[in-house]
Design a protein around this motif. Structure first.
Motif, PDB file in Angstrom:
ATOM      1  N   ALA A   1       0.822  -1.211   0.000  1.00  0.00           N
ATOM      2  CA  ALA A   1       0.000   0.000   0.000  1.00  0.00           C
ATOM      3  C   ALA A   1       0.854   1.259   0.000  1.00  0.00           C
ATOM      4  CB  ALA A   1      -0.938   0.009   1.202  1.00  0.00           C
ATOM      5  N   MET A   2       2.016   1.209   0.687  1.00  0.00           N
ATOM      6  CA  MET A   2       2.815   2.425   0.823  1.00  0.00           C
ATOM      7  C   MET A   2       4.279   2.149   0.543  1.00  0.00           C
ATOM      8  SD  MET A   2       1.142   4.213   4.181  1.00  0.00           S
ATOM      9  CE  MET A   2      -0.642   4.323   4.352  1.00  0.00           C
ATOM     10  N   LEU A   3       4.807   2.837  -0.447  1.00  0.00           N
ATOM     11  CA  LEU A   3       6.236   2.830  -0.734  1.00  0.00           C
ATOM     12  C   LEU A   3       6.854   4.047  -0.067  1.00  0.00           C
ATOM     13  CD1 LEU A   3       6.345   2.027  -4.570  1.00  0.00           C
ATOM     14  CD2 LEU A   3       7.106   0.524  -2.731  1.00  0.00           C
ATOM     15  N   HIS A   4       7.852   3.816   0.770  1.00  0.00           N
ATOM     16  CA  HIS A   4       8.479   4.904   1.515  1.00  0.00           C
ATOM     17  C   HIS A   4       9.896   5.103   0.986  1.00  0.00           C
ATOM     18  CE1 HIS A   4       9.405   6.716   5.763  1.00  0.00           C
ATOM     19  NE2 HIS A   4       9.531   7.591   4.791  1.00  0.00           N
ATOM     20  N   PHE A   5      10.168   6.288   0.470  1.00  0.00           N
ATOM     21  CA  PHE A   5      11.485   6.594  -0.095  1.00  0.00           C
ATOM     22  C   PHE A   5      12.386   7.145   1.015  1.00  0.00           C
ATOM     23  CE2 PHE A   5       8.574   6.346  -3.571  1.00  0.00           C
ATOM     24  CZ  PHE A   5       9.294   5.671  -4.549  1.00  0.00           C
ATOM     25  N   CYS A   6      12.788   6.213   1.895  1.00  0.00           N
ATOM     26  CA  CYS A   6      13.593   6.551   3.072  1.00  0.00           C
ATOM     27  C   CYS A   6      14.999   6.989   2.661  1.00  0.00           C
ATOM     28  CB  CYS A   6      13.704   5.340   4.003  1.00  0.00           C
ATOM     29  SG  CYS A   6      12.147   4.599   4.489  1.00  0.00           S
ATOM     30  N   GLY A   7      15.692   7.635   3.594  1.00  0.00           N
ATOM     31  CA  GLY A   7      17.092   7.953   3.395  1.00  0.00           C
ATOM     32  C   GLY A   7      17.317   9.264   2.668  1.00  0.00           C
ATOM     33  N   LYS A   8      18.589   9.575   2.456  1.00  0.00           N
ATOM     34  CA  LYS A   8      18.962  10.842   1.837  1.00  0.00           C
ATOM     35  C   LYS A   8      18.702  10.870   0.335  1.00  0.00           C
ATOM     36  CE  LYS A   8      22.497  12.043   5.260  1.00  0.00           C
ATOM     37  NZ  LYS A   8      23.935  12.386   5.487  1.00  0.00           N
ATOM     38  N   ALA A   9      18.857   9.736  -0.329  1.00  0.00           N
ATOM     39  CA  ALA A   9      18.592   9.678  -1.772  1.00  0.00           C
ATOM     40  C   ALA A   9      17.087   9.748  -2.000  1.00  0.00           C
ATOM     41  CB  ALA A   9      19.171   8.398  -2.363  1.00  0.00           C
ATOM     42  N   LYS A  10      16.645  10.686  -2.821  1.00  0.00           N
ATOM     43  CA  LYS A  10      15.220  10.878  -3.068  1.00  0.00           C
ATOM     44  C   LYS A  10      14.929  10.794  -4.566  1.00  0.00           C
ATOM     45  CE  LYS A  10      14.274  11.699   1.267  1.00  0.00           C
ATOM     46  NZ  LYS A  10      13.575  10.669   2.079  1.00  0.00           N
ATOM     47  N   PRO A  11      13.785  10.235  -4.944  1.00  0.00           N
ATOM     48  CA  PRO A  11      13.506  10.009  -6.368  1.00  0.00           C
ATOM     49  C   PRO A  11      13.233  11.275  -7.155  1.00  0.00           C
ATOM     50  CG  PRO A  11      11.615   9.415  -5.034  1.00  0.00           C
ATOM     51  CD  PRO A  11      12.727   9.692  -4.083  1.00  0.00           C
ATOM     52  N   TRP A  12      13.007  12.397  -6.495  1.00  0.00           N
ATOM     53  CA  TRP A  12      12.824  13.666  -7.214  1.00  0.00           C
ATOM     54  C   TRP A  12      14.152  14.392  -7.427  1.00  0.00           C
ATOM     55  CZ3 TRP A  12      10.722  12.678  -2.378  1.00  0.00           C
ATOM     56  CH2 TRP A  12      11.307  13.350  -1.297  1.00  0.00           C
ATOM     57  N   LYS A  13      15.238  13.812  -6.926  1.00  0.00           N
ATOM     58  CA  LYS A  13      16.559  14.398  -7.115  1.00  0.00           C
ATOM     59  C   LYS A  13      17.298  13.679  -8.241  1.00  0.00           C
ATOM     60  CE  LYS A  13      17.152  15.904  -2.309  1.00  0.00           C
ATOM     61  NZ  LYS A  13      18.003  15.796  -1.081  1.00  0.00           N
ATOM     62  N   PRO A  14      18.297  14.320  -8.838  1.00  0.00           N
ATOM     63  CA  PRO A  14      19.042  13.678  -9.933  1.00  0.00           C
ATOM     64  C   PRO A  14      19.772  12.421  -9.457  1.00  0.00           C
ATOM     65  CG  PRO A  14      19.484  16.046  -9.859  1.00  0.00           C
ATOM     66  CD  PRO A  14      18.725  15.722  -8.605  1.00  0.00           C
ATOM     67  N   LEU A  15      19.958  11.489 -10.375  1.00  0.00           N
ATOM     68  CA  LEU A  15      20.772  10.288 -10.171  1.00  0.00           C
ATOM     69  C   LEU A  15      20.197   9.309  -9.158  1.00  0.00           C
ATOM     70  CD1 LEU A  15      24.349  11.933 -10.161  1.00  0.00           C
ATOM     71  CD2 LEU A  15      23.049  11.011 -12.102  1.00  0.00           C
ATOM     72  N   TYR A  16      18.893   9.372  -8.921  1.00  0.00           N
ATOM     73  CA  TYR A  16      18.289   8.362  -8.056  1.00  0.00           C
ATOM     74  C   TYR A  16      18.303   7.020  -8.790  1.00  0.00           C
ATOM     75  CZ  TYR A  16      15.035   6.080  -4.854  1.00  0.00           C
ATOM     76  OH  TYR A  16      14.451   5.222  -3.941  1.00  0.00           O
ATOM     77  N   ARG A  17      18.823   5.986  -8.149  1.00  0.00           N
ATOM     78  CA  ARG A  17      19.089   4.729  -8.859  1.00  0.00           C
ATOM     79  C   ARG A  17      18.267   3.542  -8.373  1.00  0.00           C
ATOM     80  NH1 ARG A  17      25.755   5.056  -9.106  1.00  0.00           N
ATOM     81  NH2 ARG A  17      25.866   6.988 -10.358  1.00  0.00           N
ATOM     82  N   HIS A  18      17.463   3.714  -7.343  1.00  0.00           N
ATOM     83  CA  HIS A  18      16.737   2.571  -6.815  1.00  0.00           C
ATOM     84  C   HIS A  18      15.529   2.239  -7.691  1.00  0.00           C
ATOM     85  CE1 HIS A  18      19.302   2.506  -3.318  1.00  0.00           C
ATOM     86  NE2 HIS A  18      19.039   3.774  -3.080  1.00  0.00           N
TER      87      HIS A  18
END
Length: 289
Positions: free
Chosen positions: A240-257
């Motif tokens: 139900a919920m995907l949590h983008f934990c940590g310093k790397a964020k998907p709205w920032k450049p070079l997010y790789r997860h």
């Protein structure tokens, strides 16, 4: 008609784009549901609140901004490490209207990709909170945090919290939280989350993190823990919920997860909502003129 689900977030203006993405994901994946959104803040401008309220009304979401009375925090340790905002979710019972009985707190770096009504209606069984711990054989951080804080219970993530506001008004004492923070000026790495676990860890009903607080960085770990069952198809159907934990964020450049592309998809959807709202607002201004 079902009662509205009541959501809570605490953020500043810089996180408004992420809030729009979160709301878009909530609404698209909970069709037919009604939502109220409480926003605890201390610095939103009237203009930005008006814009947010306009968007929420476009989405049939009732917005309730709650400006914090700073006198409550007169004795609170407030530093760069301990910003005032860190206390908001823990003190939600004291900061929100007494007419509310429960609320679902969500970090703004979350995507909701399936219905959440079953969480909203969860029986807390007398607990103050429901939350998920990121556990398992590969989750060394969980064990490290338990040892660091000398806890027997799991180390719960505070990004998703179902809160019993009625019990919280009776049991959560702001002065005790502030005193704990004063007594541990260097020992709290994630201050609000550490306080939640140390002071209230035995008053938390565990949630399944696969469903309610999936750490988007840890796809391989979840695969290992589930013996390969929780592949992408499983996540899309059950989580139900995907949590983008940590310093790397998907709205920032070079997010790789792995789930970064899914987040970008919801960004595009949120932008369509946003543009639609602005266009209608401009059209109304022209008609009124």
């Amino acid at each position: 008609m079902s009662e509205p689900m009541v959501l809570l977030t605490t953020l500043n203006e810089n996180y408004l784009p992420q809030l729009e993405v979160l709301l878009t994901s909530v609404l698209l994946n909970n069709p037919g549901e009604r939502f109220q959104l409480y926003l605890i803040h201390r610095s939103f401008s009237a203009e930005r609140l008006e814009e947010l309220d306009s968007r929420c009304r476009q989405w049939n979401v009732e917005l309730f901004p709650v400006h914090v009375d700073e006198t409550i925090f007169a004795d609170a340790p407030v530093t760069r490490q301990y910003p005032q905002e860190m206390y908001y979710r823990l003190l939600a019972p004291q900061l929100l209207p007494e007419t509310l009985e429960r609320i679902l707190y969500l970090d703004p770096d979350i995507l909701v990709i399936n219905p959440i009504r079953s969480l909203w209606e969860l029986d807390l069984e007398g607990n103050l909170f429901a939350a998920a711990a990121h556990t398992g054989k590969t989750e060394i951080a969980n064990d490290v945090n338990r040892i660091r804080l000398q806890m027997e219970n799991e180390y719960y993530n505070s990004g998703v919290l179902l809160i019993d506001l009625v019990r919280g008004r009776e049991e959560i004492v702001p002065e005790q939280i502030f005193q704990f923070a004063k007594e541990h000026p260097k020992g709290l790495i994630l201050p609000d989350q550490d306080i939640l676990n140390v002071m209230f860890g035995d008053r938390i009903k565990p949630l399944d993190d696969y469903i309610w607080n999936y750490d988007a960085r840890k796809y391989s770990s979840y695969q290992f823990r589930s013996a390969g069952e929780s592949d992408v198809s499983w996540v899309m159907e059950h989580t139900a919920m995907l949590h983008f934990c940590g310093k790397a964020k998907p709205w920032k450049p070079l997010y790789r997860h792995r789930f970064g592309v899914l987040y970008k998809h919801y960004q595009r959807l949120a932008e369509r909502f946003f543009v639609s709202t602005l266009d209608e607002k401009d059209e109304k201004k022209e008609v009124d003129a």
